[in-house]
Write a protein that holds these residues in place. Sequence first.
Motif, PDB file in Angstrom:
ATOM      1  N   ASP A   6     -14.522  30.630  -7.296  1.00  0.00           N
ATOM      2  CA  ASP A   6     -14.522  30.623  -5.826  1.00  0.00           C
ATOM      3  C   ASP A   6     -15.488  29.574  -5.264  1.00  0.00           C
ATOM      4  OD1 ASP A   6     -13.609  31.494  -3.353  1.00  0.00           O
ATOM      5  OD2 ASP A   6     -15.242  32.943  -3.136  1.00  0.00           O
ATOM      6  N   HIS A   8     -16.972  26.630  -3.116  1.00  0.00           N
ATOM      7  CA  HIS A   8     -16.831  26.049  -1.786  1.00  0.00           C
ATOM      8  C   HIS A   8     -17.895  24.972  -1.594  1.00  0.00           C
ATOM      9  CE1 HIS A   8     -14.059  29.057   0.136  1.00  0.00           C
ATOM     10  NE2 HIS A   8     -14.482  29.771  -0.903  1.00  0.00           N
ATOM     11  N   LYS A   9     -17.470  23.833  -1.028  1.00  0.00           N
ATOM     12  CA  LYS A   9     -18.413  22.764  -0.727  1.00  0.00           C
ATOM     13  C   LYS A   9     -18.005  22.099   0.575  1.00  0.00           C
ATOM     14  CE  LYS A   9     -21.564  19.600  -0.926  1.00  0.00           C
ATOM     15  NZ  LYS A   9     -22.945  19.963  -0.528  1.00  0.00           N
ATOM     16  N   SER A  10     -18.992  21.944   1.487  1.00  0.00           N
ATOM     17  CA  SER A  10     -18.733  21.312   2.772  1.00  0.00           C
ATOM     18  C   SER A  10     -19.762  20.225   3.036  1.00  0.00           C
ATOM     19  CB  SER A  10     -18.803  22.338   3.910  1.00  0.00           C
ATOM     20  OG  SER A  10     -17.828  23.348   3.738  1.00  0.00           O
ATOM     21  N   HIS A  15     -14.785  20.817   5.368  1.00  0.00           N
ATOM     22  CA  HIS A  15     -14.717  21.762   4.252  1.00  0.00           C
ATOM     23  C   HIS A  15     -13.928  21.082   3.122  1.00  0.00           C
ATOM     24  CE1 HIS A  15     -13.947  26.253   3.030  1.00  0.00           C
ATOM     25  NE2 HIS A  15     -14.663  25.599   2.156  1.00  0.00           N
ATOM     26  N   LEU A  17     -14.150  21.554  -0.643  1.00  0.00           N
ATOM     27  CA  LEU A  17     -13.640  22.448  -1.696  1.00  0.00           C
ATOM     28  C   LEU A  17     -13.497  23.841  -1.113  1.00  0.00           C
ATOM     29  CD1 LEU A  17     -15.828  21.284  -4.748  1.00  0.00           C
ATOM     30  CD2 LEU A  17     -13.599  20.402  -3.986  1.00  0.00           C
ATOM     31  N   LYS A  18     -12.314  24.437  -1.298  1.00  0.00           N
ATOM     32  CA  LYS A  18     -11.973  25.656  -0.563  1.00  0.00           C
ATOM     33  C   LYS A  18     -11.643  26.815  -1.498  1.00  0.00           C
ATOM     34  CE  LYS A  18     -10.005  22.521   2.875  1.00  0.00           C
ATOM     35  NZ  LYS A  18      -8.765  22.005   3.517  1.00  0.00           N
ATOM     36  N   GLY A  19     -12.628  27.192  -2.310  1.00  0.00           N
ATOM     37  CA  GLY A  19     -12.449  28.372  -3.149  1.00  0.00           C
ATOM     38  C   GLY A  19     -11.782  28.087  -4.476  1.00  0.00           C
ATOM     39  N   TYR A  53     -23.554  23.604  -3.756  1.00  0.00           N
ATOM     40  CA  TYR A  53     -22.389  24.195  -3.110  1.00  0.00           C
ATOM     41  C   TYR A  53     -22.806  25.451  -2.366  1.00  0.00           C
ATOM     42  CZ  TYR A  53     -22.778  26.025  -7.881  1.00  0.00           C
ATOM     43  OH  TYR A  53     -23.264  26.505  -9.064  1.00  0.00           O
ATOM     44  N   GLU A  54     -22.040  25.783  -1.317  1.00  0.00           N
ATOM     45  CA  GLU A  54     -22.421  26.881  -0.439  1.00  0.00           C
ATOM     46  C   GLU A  54     -22.045  28.254  -1.004  1.00  0.00           C
ATOM     47  OE1 GLU A  54     -22.260  23.189   1.291  1.00  0.00           O
ATOM     48  OE2 GLU A  54     -20.379  24.270   0.957  1.00  0.00           O
ATOM     49  N   GLU A  55     -20.895  28.319  -1.646  1.00  0.00           N
ATOM     50  CA  GLU A  55     -20.416  29.604  -2.173  1.00  0.00           C
ATOM     51  C   GLU A  55     -19.834  29.392  -3.559  1.00  0.00           C
ATOM     52  OE1 GLU A  55     -17.853  31.910   0.417  1.00  0.00           O
ATOM     53  OE2 GLU A  55     -18.509  30.709   2.129  1.00  0.00           O
ATOM     54  N   GLY A 214      -8.490  20.097  -1.246  1.00  0.00           N
ATOM     55  CA  GLY A 214      -9.609  20.960  -1.599  1.00  0.00           C
ATOM     56  C   GLY A 214      -9.236  22.275  -2.227  1.00  0.00           C
TER      57      GLY A 214
END
Length: 256
Positions: A6, A8-10, A15, A17-19, A53-55, A214
């Motif tokens: 999962d 995520h990178k913004s 945004h 990378l989306k999971g 990455y954020e998540e 993404g």
Amino acid sequence: MIEVKDLHKSFEDAHILKGISTSFEKGQTNLIIGQSGSGKTVFLKCLLGLFEYEEGSISYEGRNFSKLSRNEKTELRSEMGMVFQGSALFDSMTIAENVMFPLRMFTKQSMSEMEDRVNIVLKRVNLDNAHKKMPSEASGGMQKRVAIARAIVNRPKFLFCDEPNSGLDPKTAIVIDNLIQEITEEFDITTVINTHDMNSVMEIGKKIVFLKDGLLEWEGSNKTIFKTENEAVTNFVYSSELFRKVRRMYLEEDAQ
């Protein structure tokens, strides 16, 4: 093995990378493909630990990167080898000095130990007599082999390659593909290759991750990619006449 969950990178409001969730196995060549803007370069840099990455999470043989201490992250990075798109050799250093550079950075080996290791890896990439040459004296294919030698000199567990065939003629590109695959299998390395070269996909794509906008749009192998009905994948890879011919061949074999 590298496990991604999962991710995520913004960048500000973008945004990228989306999971993304996937895994890359040891001892095989894992390829990341996709159109420009798909997120594959950002993904590779996240895998290298260059981008935060954020998540989500990235684990290397069970070690979750975001939960490691600074020293543990440094130790993990010492287990990574990198082949850059333009080889990224130091112009002022000989080929042998370029290959020795990671040993100077990450080990406390004696000069004789480092020289022995450099000799071994240069022989492995068929550059036995190139030690004293400067990068400017080497062809594009030779420079790529030097870059591979430098990437494996420190016995990495993880090897990352960014467009390793960029700027090479088709024949030399096949040589580099085969060398990367041989080294991956020989030393049981987890190898991840960011590429747009469809010949690489066909020849060494044991695991292929296709990104679009993404998202992980599709994953499979160089065998199953010819059979997929995923429109985004077919539009991307079968723009090549070679791939259209190979796909017809595979479908004809299945029909027999």
